[in-house]
Scaffold this motif. Sequence first.
Motif, mmCIF file in Angstrom:
data_model
loop_
_atom_site.group_PDB
_atom_site.id
_atom_site.type_symbol
_atom_site.label_atom_id
_atom_site.label_comp_id
_atom_site.label_asym_id
_atom_site.label_seq_id
_atom_site.Cartn_x
_atom_site.Cartn_y
_atom_site.Cartn_z
ATOM 1 N N GLN A 160 -1.078 9.454 5.720
ATOM 2 C CA GLN A 160 0.292 9.085 5.378
ATOM 3 C C GLN A 160 0.923 9.975 4.310
ATOM 4 O O GLN A 160 2.094 9.838 4.001
ATOM 5 C CB GLN A 160 0.311 7.633 4.875
ATOM 6 C CG GLN A 160 0.032 6.600 5.944
ATOM 7 C CD GLN A 160 1.156 6.493 6.958
ATOM 8 O OE1 GLN A 160 2.321 6.681 6.632
ATOM 9 N NE2 GLN A 160 0.809 6.193 8.200
ATOM 10 N N TYR A 273 2.356 1.915 -6.761
ATOM 11 C CA TYR A 273 2.807 1.151 -5.598
ATOM 12 C C TYR A 273 3.077 2.074 -4.417
ATOM 13 O O TYR A 273 2.782 1.731 -3.268
ATOM 14 C CB TYR A 273 4.075 0.370 -5.940
ATOM 15 C CG TYR A 273 3.866 -0.832 -6.845
ATOM 16 C CD1 TYR A 273 2.603 -1.196 -7.297
ATOM 17 C CD2 TYR A 273 4.947 -1.603 -7.256
ATOM 18 C CE1 TYR A 273 2.421 -2.291 -8.125
ATOM 19 C CE2 TYR A 273 4.772 -2.718 -8.088
ATOM 20 C CZ TYR A 273 3.516 -3.054 -8.518
ATOM 21 O OH TYR A 273 3.340 -4.147 -9.331
ATOM 22 N N ALA A 274 3.653 3.248 -4.680
ATOM 23 C CA ALA A 274 3.976 4.181 -3.599
ATOM 24 C C ALA A 274 2.706 4.686 -2.923
ATOM 25 O O ALA A 274 2.602 4.701 -1.688
ATOM 26 C CB ALA A 274 4.789 5.358 -4.139
ATOM 27 N N ARG A 277 1.058 1.856 -0.994
ATOM 28 C CA ARG A 277 1.742 1.561 0.275
ATOM 29 C C ARG A 277 1.339 2.548 1.359
ATOM 30 O O ARG A 277 1.171 2.176 2.523
ATOM 31 C CB ARG A 277 3.260 1.579 0.078
ATOM 32 C CG ARG A 277 3.831 0.322 -0.529
ATOM 33 C CD ARG A 277 5.331 0.276 -0.368
ATOM 34 N NE ARG A 277 5.992 1.422 -0.987
ATOM 35 C CZ ARG A 277 6.421 1.452 -2.244
ATOM 36 N NH1 ARG A 277 6.245 0.404 -3.025
ATOM 37 N NH2 ARG A 277 7.016 2.526 -2.729
ATOM 38 N N GLU A 278 1.208 3.822 0.991
ATOM 39 C CA GLU A 278 0.806 4.825 1.978
ATOM 40 C C GLU A 278 -0.568 4.502 2.548
ATOM 41 O O GLU A 278 -0.783 4.552 3.762
ATOM 42 C CB GLU A 278 0.787 6.219 1.324
ATOM 43 C CG GLU A 278 2.159 6.765 0.969
ATOM 44 C CD GLU A 278 2.063 8.106 0.258
ATOM 45 O OE1 GLU A 278 0.915 8.569 0.025
ATOM 46 O OE2 GLU A 278 3.113 8.690 -0.066
ATOM 47 N N GLN A 280 -2.127 1.553 2.523
ATOM 48 C CA GLN A 280 -2.099 0.301 3.260
ATOM 49 C C GLN A 280 -1.462 0.463 4.625
ATOM 50 O O GLN A 280 -1.924 -0.126 5.612
ATOM 51 C CB GLN A 280 -1.354 -0.767 2.454
ATOM 52 C CG GLN A 280 -1.520 -2.174 2.968
ATOM 53 C CD GLN A 280 -2.974 -2.633 2.947
ATOM 54 O OE1 GLN A 280 -3.744 -2.231 2.081
ATOM 55 N NE2 GLN A 280 -3.350 -3.465 3.892
ATOM 56 N N CYS A 281 -0.411 1.258 4.704
ATOM 57 C CA CYS A 281 0.252 1.497 5.988
ATOM 58 C C CYS A 281 -0.714 2.143 6.973
ATOM 59 O O CYS A 281 -0.786 1.753 8.148
ATOM 60 C CB CYS A 281 1.474 2.381 5.772
ATOM 61 S SG CYS A 281 2.416 2.719 7.275
#
Length: 316
Positions: A160, A273-274, A277-278, A280-281
């Motif tokens: 990601q 967080y950024a 998120r990558e 987790q995505c």
Amino acid sequence: MNLAELLGKKHREQTDHEIPRVGKEEYAAQKKAEREAVWERVDAQTARVFQDDSSMRSFLDFMARCTPQSTRNLLILSEQNPEITHPRTFEKWKEAGRSIRAGEKGYVFFAEQDYEKEDGTKASGYQITRAYDISQTRGWQAPPVRQYDPEELIAAMAQQSHALFTVTDQLPPGVQAQYVPRQRAIYVRDGMEAVTAFCCLAREEAHAHFDSLGSGYTRQSFAPQSYCAAYVVARRYGVDVSAFRFDKVCGACAGMDVRGQRGFLSDVKRAAYAVGREIQCSLLEQEQAIRPDEFSVEAPRPEKARSSKGKEDPDR
């Protein structure tokens, strides 16, 4: 007859009746005093975070464990109870199908609020209310958190990432991994142990995030924030973080006023967080992939045609 509901209603009616009504100006003054008192607590907690390695580590641990929150909420919640993991207001828990346990007291909390100005335009603000941790509620049981190997997390991060991962043995001595803005690439030393590689790559992903904001990125300006963000990401995914030290971070921020320190923590939070998120995505995409597993239902095997060998010919 729901006796508890009737008694609760009666109690609320009595309580509301007993509350003396105050004028608009007095009410506004009370609310202002409440906000100022809470912000004083936020500022005091901010200063405590930057005291030393232990205090910084404790706050970053809280950031890693707690569901995503505003910086001010992370500070005020960690001051009240560092074991909080999933805070929501009464209304939000109700929407989620959970109820607050009897006798539980909520925590001071900044709730985002949209409002309309006198000129009719929309604006965003906050109100100070109460939030309850998931441990204070009843309802569905959260599924256990799956643990991932560092190798899996590295692969997820690479999938990601907005930067190109390049493995090399040509990095200068002492450099484990580094983000190069001009090439939008992260160079990582070949042969590193998986835990070290993940932590270094998470740090460089944070650098790439800061560069993407277009706010005059330089590596030196965002080195301590990226280091802290990497710790938060690693801690969230259960990766060993024993190699991190925060004395230099606290020393670098010692000259900041409380607003600057809070801004520093906001930078850490956004980058962590950024990057999270990558990862987790990518992990969610892997979960959605169609693949066989060990619990496949086997189709019954067709019966073999009976052989005619050895059978007597009835016409003989």
